[in-house]
Write an enzyme that holds these catalytic residues in place. Structure first.
Site, PDB file in Angstrom:
ATOM      1  N   ASP A  14      11.120  15.856   5.580  1.00  0.00           N
ATOM      2  CA  ASP A  14      10.035  15.461   6.479  1.00  0.00           C
ATOM      3  C   ASP A  14      10.666  15.367   7.863  1.00  0.00           C
ATOM      4  O   ASP A  14      11.382  14.413   8.158  1.00  0.00           O
ATOM      5  CB  ASP A  14       9.452  14.112   6.057  1.00  0.00           C
ATOM      6  CG  ASP A  14       8.392  13.616   7.017  1.00  0.00           C
ATOM      7  OD1 ASP A  14       7.640  14.449   7.562  1.00  0.00           O
ATOM      8  OD2 ASP A  14       8.327  12.397   7.249  1.00  0.00           O
ATOM      9  N   GLU A  74       8.074  19.917   5.449  1.00  0.00           N
ATOM     10  CA  GLU A  74       6.722  19.649   5.938  1.00  0.00           C
ATOM     11  C   GLU A  74       6.558  20.272   7.316  1.00  0.00           C
ATOM     12  O   GLU A  74       7.421  20.139   8.183  1.00  0.00           O
ATOM     13  CB  GLU A  74       6.480  18.144   6.005  1.00  0.00           C
ATOM     14  CG  GLU A  74       5.056  17.794   6.375  1.00  0.00           C
ATOM     15  CD  GLU A  74       4.771  16.304   6.277  1.00  0.00           C
ATOM     16  OE1 GLU A  74       4.176  15.779   7.240  1.00  0.00           O
ATOM     17  OE2 GLU A  74       5.115  15.688   5.258  1.00  0.00           O
ATOM     18  N   ASP A 149       9.154   7.996   5.475  1.00  0.00           N
ATOM     19  CA  ASP A 149       9.624   9.363   5.721  1.00  0.00           C
ATOM     20  C   ASP A 149      10.362   9.922   4.505  1.00  0.00           C
ATOM     21  O   ASP A 149      10.298  11.116   4.220  1.00  0.00           O
ATOM     22  CB  ASP A 149      10.539   9.387   6.950  1.00  0.00           C
ATOM     23  CG  ASP A 149       9.865   8.768   8.157  1.00  0.00           C
ATOM     24  OD1 ASP A 149       9.289   9.514   8.960  1.00  0.00           O
ATOM     25  OD2 ASP A 149       9.904   7.532   8.278  1.00  0.00           O
TER      26      ASP A 149
END
Length: 189
Positions: A14, A74, A149
């Site tokens: 992420d 992501e 996260d």
């Protein structure tokens, strides 16, 4: 239906410019389990270029430690602040380069796709995603830490695992003749 694999390690990331999450899952057969998850804390680094160097070094270190077969990352979401988007894109790019330098294939997933895969709701909150991953992967709360996260990154890896068993959707065709021409293996004669 997930296709069984002998063994595969998937690194999920992420991207972030202050906190970057990572999660590693191991797939054996059709079962996925968490290997590790955590964050790269970049808040003390004030120089944006040194942050990128630090991201590269840490992601490279994670790759060396866990030897992932694939990277699921992501995609940055489009916000109103162009400068934030640019910084996030740079952070994502550096993480991708760290993987590509080791010949690790990269797949990018939109946040909506990850949320949909994990919770069934593309508008799910970070907390809902984390809660679902805790249940599915049997993660203890103390293993997660204070930042979402890490679970977002784990969500990217788990989404990639779920996609392993789904066939690619063919591009649309305008006629049966065109479909047969593009898919001769699907025609029984």
């Amino acid at each position: 239906m997930i296709r069984p694999v002998k063994e595969k390690i998937i690194l999920g990331i992420d991207p972030g410019t202050n906190i970057m999450g990572y999660g590693v899952i191991k797939v054996v057969g059709t079962k996925a389990e968490v290997v590790t998850l955590g964050v790269i804390d970049l808040r003390k680094c004030t120089d944006s270029y040194l942050k990128l160097k630090h991201i590269y070094e840490r992601v490279h270190g994670i790759i060396n430690s866990y030897l992932p077969d694939e990277l699921a990352i992501e995609a940055p979401f489009f916000g109103k602040n162009v400068q934030s988007m640019l910084k996030l894109g740079r952070a994502q790019g550096v993480a991708i380069v760290a993987a590509l330098c080791r010949d690790i294939p990269v797949t990018e997933y939109a946040p909506l796709k990850i949320k949909m895969a994990i919770t069934g709701n593309g508008q799910a909150s970070k907390e809902q995603v984390a809660d679902m991953l805790k249940r599915i992967l049997k993660i203890r709360q103390e293993d997660i830490g204070p930042f979402m996260d890490a679970t977002d990154a784990l969500g990217a890896a788990y989404c990639h695992y779920l996609q392993m068993g789904k066939p690619e959707i063919a591009k649309s065709v305008s006629s049966w003749k065109e479909y047969i021409a593009k898919n001769p293996d699907k025609v029984k004669r």
